[in-house]
Enzyme design. Sequence first.
Site, PDB file in Angstrom:
ATOM      1  N   HIS A 129       0.843  -1.198   0.000  1.00  0.00           N
ATOM      2  CA  HIS A 129       0.000   0.000   0.000  1.00  0.00           C
ATOM      3  C   HIS A 129       0.882   1.255   0.000  1.00  0.00           C
ATOM      4  O   HIS A 129       0.646   2.185  -0.774  1.00  0.00           O
ATOM      5  CB  HIS A 129      -0.916  -0.034   1.242  1.00  0.00           C
ATOM      6  CG  HIS A 129      -1.698   1.220   1.470  1.00  0.00           C
ATOM      7  ND1 HIS A 129      -3.008   1.357   1.050  1.00  0.00           N
ATOM      8  CD2 HIS A 129      -1.370   2.385   2.073  1.00  0.00           C
ATOM      9  CE1 HIS A 129      -3.431   2.566   1.390  1.00  0.00           C
ATOM     10  NE2 HIS A 129      -2.461   3.202   2.021  1.00  0.00           N
ATOM     11  N   GLU A 130       1.908   1.274   0.842  1.00  0.00           N
ATOM     12  CA  GLU A 130       2.792   2.445   0.919  1.00  0.00           C
ATOM     13  C   GLU A 130       3.607   2.610  -0.366  1.00  0.00           C
ATOM     14  O   GLU A 130       3.807   3.723  -0.839  1.00  0.00           O
ATOM     15  CB  GLU A 130       3.737   2.329   2.129  1.00  0.00           C
ATOM     16  CG  GLU A 130       3.032   2.216   3.475  1.00  0.00           C
ATOM     17  CD  GLU A 130       2.065   3.362   3.758  1.00  0.00           C
ATOM     18  OE1 GLU A 130       2.276   4.455   3.208  1.00  0.00           O
ATOM     19  OE2 GLU A 130       1.102   3.162   4.515  1.00  0.00           O
ATOM     20  N   HIS A 159       1.598   4.299  -2.886  1.00  0.00           N
ATOM     21  CA  HIS A 159       1.554   5.743  -2.666  1.00  0.00           C
ATOM     22  C   HIS A 159       2.741   6.415  -3.347  1.00  0.00           C
ATOM     23  O   HIS A 159       2.599   7.468  -3.953  1.00  0.00           O
ATOM     24  CB  HIS A 159       1.616   6.050  -1.172  1.00  0.00           C
ATOM     25  CG  HIS A 159       0.280   6.103  -0.499  1.00  0.00           C
ATOM     26  ND1 HIS A 159      -0.787   6.779  -1.031  1.00  0.00           N
ATOM     27  CD2 HIS A 159      -0.163   5.571   0.672  1.00  0.00           C
ATOM     28  CE1 HIS A 159      -1.825   6.664  -0.219  1.00  0.00           C
ATOM     29  NE2 HIS A 159      -1.478   5.917   0.820  1.00  0.00           N
ATOM     30  N   GLU A 172      -6.258   6.878  -0.996  1.00  0.00           N
ATOM     31  CA  GLU A 172      -6.178   5.683  -0.148  1.00  0.00           C
ATOM     32  C   GLU A 172      -6.748   4.470  -0.891  1.00  0.00           C
ATOM     33  O   GLU A 172      -6.151   3.403  -0.919  1.00  0.00           O
ATOM     34  CB  GLU A 172      -6.959   5.886   1.155  1.00  0.00           C
ATOM     35  CG  GLU A 172      -6.271   6.774   2.163  1.00  0.00           C
ATOM     36  CD  GLU A 172      -4.846   6.326   2.449  1.00  0.00           C
ATOM     37  OE1 GLU A 172      -4.647   5.138   2.786  1.00  0.00           O
ATOM     38  OE2 GLU A 172      -3.923   7.155   2.325  1.00  0.00           O
TER      39      GLU A 172
END
Lengths: 167, 282
Positions: free
Chosen positions: B123-124, B127, B200
């Site tokens: 997930h990071e 980003h 997100e």
Amino acid sequence: MAEVAVIFEQQLDTYTTHEAGVLVRPSKDQSASQLKAEIERAMTATDRTKIRYGVETDDTSHAWLVLRENALADLAGAVAAVGEAFESGGVIGRVVAVVYPFTWSHRRVYWIYQPRIQGYTPFAPAEGNRDQERDHPLEVRMESAIRRNLPTSRDITNWYPIWGMPV
Amino acid sequence: MWFTFLMLGLVYGFFVWLVLQYSPIMLILVGGMVLFQFAMSDKMVLASMRAKVVTPEQAPKLHGMIEKLSAAAGIPKPKVAISDMPIPNAFATGRSQKHAAVAVTTGLMNMLSDDELEGVLAHEISHIRSKDVVVMTYASFFLIVAATLSTWLMFSAMFGGMGRSRNNNSGSIIMVVLLATFVVRIVGGMLVAALSRYREYSADRGAAILTRRPMHLASALERISGSMTRLPQEDLRRAESMNAFFIMPAVGAGLASLFSTHPSMNRRVERLREMDRDLAFM
């Protein structure tokens, strides 16, 4: 359960172990052997000669009526017949769960029907069954894969484990 | 998402026009400050979270996961940092893909399984790949300008001779700009929040594609938010004999969902489950 047999086997690649377990709670002050005898009486009182079953007890004084049929649909039919026999035998109110074991890529997972919530909950012991750990991500997958076809409970506070089952 | 961008552009455009009418120097001053912050952002964020950059020798498992994921995402391997905090948290920072860092707290590493940790790291990494830090910095640029400006104007109004001003016009100008900064802060803040929610979701989707196992991230989210603790540990046979004494055994569950503080978490988990279903049939 009978209606979703096709989805389980053809889409989800999970197969019945040809067994189902009906879990019965003892009534007050009833011993395991008394409960076993009561269940056997209820089963023989009505003519259910076609159903293949065995009665076992576990170390929590609960009794298990273990049904054996080849197809999932027949198992579900047998469970329905047991329901009728238990109804007239007065055992029905003490049925805690009906458990359907499945195999999924060499593992055993369970669908547990709980009469109290009138819904199915998934139960997947962790691989290797180490120290009563469960595989929650797999349980979540099981539930989301079948929720359209089976009355499942989405509330995970209902997702109780049952350890040491005879099925 | 583009609608949010458009609205943000409109709000900011109006704001810039208004400020340029009255005090162009302010805009340049505050703008310079924000740009400085932006250039220093990775170091500042890491420092504010008390995170220390670690070497592959110090954290081989973490480095291994991030190396694998950043290679899969096609970005340079970011710096890896650990923050010694019991609160489970993870974040990515950096103004560009080359100046990026991924940090996790020790609390998170202790709480999650390896698979779940990989989901969070993916997930990071997503980003960083989608340059979210840059997008969010640009999006909130004028928000910070407006915030600084309004505090400034408040002080100047208070100490700069309120009511003593001989020039009525300057007082009304301050009022107009002040009002405008408030509107920009409220509307802009809402839009930036909406934008950040989109980011997100898109990082969740990115993580699902990177690992192809969305359920690990979903499970990590549930565990972090504490909803995992609602999963009963006690055997059904025991619970059932206890429940027999209660009139309404389901009441507790109903209240818990009513007071659940993480509705957005539920929605994220729900979307991850949908992605999991879609991936299963691909």
